[in-house]
Design a protein around this motif. Structure first.
Motif, PDB file in Angstrom:
ATOM      1  N   ARG A  94     -80.516   2.756  18.877  1.00  0.00           N
ATOM      2  CA  ARG A  94     -81.382   3.093  17.746  1.00  0.00           C
ATOM      3  C   ARG A  94     -80.594   3.696  16.582  1.00  0.00           C
ATOM      4  O   ARG A  94     -80.846   3.383  15.419  1.00  0.00           O
ATOM      5  N   GLU A  95     -79.653   4.560  16.911  1.00  0.00           N
ATOM      6  CA  GLU A  95     -78.832   5.172  15.857  1.00  0.00           C
ATOM      7  C   GLU A  95     -78.023   4.111  15.120  1.00  0.00           C
ATOM      8  O   GLU A  95     -77.882   4.159  13.890  1.00  0.00           O
ATOM      9  N   THR A  96     -77.488   3.141  15.867  1.00  0.00           N
ATOM     10  CA  THR A  96     -76.661   2.112  15.232  1.00  0.00           C
ATOM     11  C   THR A  96     -77.493   1.175  14.382  1.00  0.00           C
ATOM     12  O   THR A  96     -77.080   0.792  13.277  1.00  0.00           O
ATOM     13  N   VAL A  97     -78.673   0.788  14.881  1.00  0.00           N
ATOM     14  CA  VAL A  97     -79.566  -0.049  14.073  1.00  0.00           C
ATOM     15  C   VAL A  97     -79.887   0.658  12.757  1.00  0.00           C
ATOM     16  O   VAL A  97     -79.864   0.048  11.677  1.00  0.00           O
ATOM     17  N   ARG A  98     -80.163   1.937  12.847  1.00  0.00           N
ATOM     18  CA  ARG A  98     -80.467   2.706  11.623  1.00  0.00           C
ATOM     19  C   ARG A  98     -79.282   2.692  10.665  1.00  0.00           C
ATOM     20  O   ARG A  98     -79.451   2.470   9.459  1.00  0.00           O
ATOM     21  N   GLN A  99     -78.074   2.901  11.185  1.00  0.00           N
ATOM     22  CA  GLN A  99     -76.893   2.921  10.327  1.00  0.00           C
ATOM     23  C   GLN A  99     -76.633   1.558   9.688  1.00  0.00           C
ATOM     24  O   GLN A  99     -76.233   1.475   8.528  1.00  0.00           O
ATOM     25  N   VAL A 100     -76.848   0.479  10.429  1.00  0.00           N
ATOM     26  CA  VAL A 100     -76.660  -0.870   9.873  1.00  0.00           C
ATOM     27  C   VAL A 100     -77.578  -1.084   8.680  1.00  0.00           C
ATOM     28  O   VAL A 100     -77.170  -1.600   7.629  1.00  0.00           O
ATOM     29  N   LEU A 122     -71.476  -6.158  11.495  1.00  0.00           N
ATOM     30  CA  LEU A 122     -70.602  -6.158  12.667  1.00  0.00           C
ATOM     31  C   LEU A 122     -69.586  -5.028  12.607  1.00  0.00           C
ATOM     32  O   LEU A 122     -69.239  -4.431  13.632  1.00  0.00           O
ATOM     33  N   ASP A 123     -69.117  -4.719  11.379  1.00  0.00           N
ATOM     34  CA  ASP A 123     -68.178  -3.601  11.246  1.00  0.00           C
ATOM     35  C   ASP A 123     -68.863  -2.273  11.584  1.00  0.00           C
ATOM     36  O   ASP A 123     -68.268  -1.406  12.239  1.00  0.00           O
ATOM     37  N   VAL A 124     -70.101  -2.099  11.124  1.00  0.00           N
ATOM     38  CA  VAL A 124     -70.840  -0.872  11.420  1.00  0.00           C
ATOM     39  C   VAL A 124     -71.047  -0.737  12.928  1.00  0.00           C
ATOM     40  O   VAL A 124     -70.886   0.348  13.507  1.00  0.00           O
ATOM     41  N   ALA A 164     -90.496   2.913  12.311  1.00  0.00           N
ATOM     42  CA  ALA A 164     -90.526   4.340  12.661  1.00  0.00           C
ATOM     43  C   ALA A 164     -89.671   4.624  13.887  1.00  0.00           C
ATOM     44  O   ALA A 164     -89.148   5.730  14.040  1.00  0.00           O
ATOM     45  N   ARG A 165     -89.524   3.631  14.745  1.00  0.00           N
ATOM     46  CA  ARG A 165     -88.698   3.800  15.945  1.00  0.00           C
ATOM     47  C   ARG A 165     -87.261   4.147  15.581  1.00  0.00           C
ATOM     48  O   ARG A 165     -86.572   4.844  16.322  1.00  0.00           O
TER      49      ARG A 165
END
Length: 468
Positions: free
Chosen positions: A400-406, A415-417, A451-452
């Motif tokens: 979830r954290e990575t999806v948000r950062q992307v 892909l880099d993120v 929201a997730r």
């Protein structure tokens, strides 16, 4: 009380029997709980023990008896209950089909009197003081056993919130619609689905109704996403109220904050406490007792009783209590209490019994009936749920954290993120597996699940435009 215990035992037997045998009346009750109607497939999902031909024959009889009407043709045909008695649906009489104990009927007789015949009453501190967690029981042991048997999802031993996350899409629609409906919201269940799944507001509806549905969605996601972390404390309750009341209060400063002024209860002679200091003191005591209750159903019911009774907020108290009542069920991986099919005239009278008499029997009978209906709705889901992906569960927070950062880093290569987010993983194979899960989440990302990930629609739209 002996009569009430016997009633509960009889109802437990009825629930057990219904698990193995349905009837035309059971089918009619399912249709009555769904004002928009159900098709054959949906009815078979609710009553898997009925052969298709038998169900079709029963429906034909119900149509002939003018208890049910049809809409649509062929596969699109839906069956809709006909309410011939105005008191059965939207009227002002307590519904006769909800079984009540003798104590509950006494309460109902009192609250059905005109306002002028009922005695004005203020907040009774003794009501809360008398309750001792895990010693006092609003729900008797037989009743709690009955509820646990009905609500068992087969996932009790899994991490907190596992079942809630598995049924989240369905729960968002059911609980948002049913709880809002108890507040007079005129959205249909189909309208609610369109709003939650596709962001499409229903035409001709007030903005406040749309906001109410969206607020429920946000509050449910808050509970499910944090089921393994949240507890009954001020932080949880205030944030739950803030989510439910956003953009609905005349003074936005009242969102997520204990009330600072007097409130009155419509159609009641009850007057809640008025001074902010007393409200804060009572709320702290209430939350302390609530947090120490060990049984999830007793904890759930206590929240439904005492939060509305205290009226700790300027408004949205009953909505807050209904969602708070689901927190212990979600944490314990039990079936949720969706309030599907609960008539407003039944709920309002049960709450009046608490307000004006500090008696819980009528609300308790309604709670039992409502929970039985909720679990019937979710039986098919319980049988069809796939096993949760253990990899997705283990890396849920990182995904979830990575999806948000992307999404927030829309100008960067996704892909880099993702690679940068996973550099601390020891194994190349593990990095690849988690990266694949993140990419899958990104492919399925849509407005209904933002929201997730803590994302706003504008941020999502900006990211999508950058990917084109």
């Amino acid at each position: 009380m002996a009569r009430f215990s016997l009633l509960c035992q009889n109802r437990a037997t009825e629930v057990k029997n219904r698990a193995t045998m349905s009837s035309p009346d059971a089918v009619l009750q399912s249709l009555q709980a769904h004002p928009d109607g159900l098709n054959i497939s949906e009815l078979l999902g609710l009553h898997p023990d009925i052969p298709r031909r038998t169900l079709q024959r029963w429906l034909a009889v119900l149509v002939t008896q003018r208890k049910v009407r049809t809409a649509g043709a062929a596969r699109a045909r839906r069956y809709i209950a006909i309410f011939t008695d105005p008191h059965e649906h939207g009227g002002d009489r307590f519904p006769a089909h909800i079984p009540l104990s003798a104590d509950s009927r006494d309460i109902l007789a009192y609250v059905d009197q005109p306002l002028t015949a009922r005695n004005p009453v203020g907040y009774q501190r003794d009501f809360l003081d008398a309750y001792q967690p895990n010693k006092t029981r609003y729900l008797s042991e037989p009743v709690r056993r009955q509820l646990h048997a009905m609500g068992d999802t087969g996932q009790i031993e899994r991490p907190a919130g596992t079942y809630g996350r598995a049924i989240l899409d369905r729960l968002l629609i059911d609980l948002s619609w049913a709880s809002s409906h108890l507040e007079g919201n005129t959205y249909s269940r189909l309208d609610t689905r369109e709003l939650i799944e596709h962001g499409q507001a229903a035409t001709g509806k007030a903005a406040a109704e749309t906001q109410m549905i969206l607020n429920h969605k946000a509050a449910i996601e808050l509970l499910v996403d944090n089921a393994d972390l949240v507890d009954f404390n001020r932080h949880t309750l205030l944030n739950l109220h803030a989510a439910l009341s956003e953009n609905l209060l005349s003074n936005p400063a009242d969102e997520g904050r204990p009330r600072q002024h007097r409130v009155e209860i419509g159609k009641s002679v009850y007057r809640p406490p008025e001074t902010p200091a007393r409200i804060a003191e009572e709320l702290d005591l209430l939350l302390d007792k609530l947090a120490r209750i060990s049984d999830p159903f007793e904890q759930s019911f206590f929240a439904m009783v005492h939060l509305p009774y205290l009226q700790p907020f300027a408004d949205v108290n009953k909505r807050t209590s209904r969602l708070a009542a689901n927190l212990p069920l979600i944490r314990a991986n039990l079936c949720p209490l969706t309030f599907l099919g609960v008539p407003e005239q039944a709920y309002s009278r049960a709450i009046l019994g608490v307000y004006e008499l500090t008696r819980v029997e009528l609300l308790r009978d309604l709670y039992l009936w409502a929970y039985e209906r909720s679990t019937q709705e979710y039986l098919a889901i319980k049988q069809e749920l796939a096993e949760p992906d253990p990899m997705r569960l283990a890396w849920r927070q990182r995904i979830r954290e990575t999806v948000r950062q992307v999404v927030l880093q829309a100008d960067s290569n996704p892909l880099d993120v993702i690679r940068n987010s996973l550099t601390d993983l020891a194994s190349e194979e593990e990095r690849k597996e988690v990266a694949d899960l993140i990419i899958e989440e990104l492919r399925r990302l849509h407005e209904g699940v933002l929201a997730r990930y803590g994302l706003r629609p504008a941020e999502f739209q900006h990211w999508r435009e950058k990917q084109r």
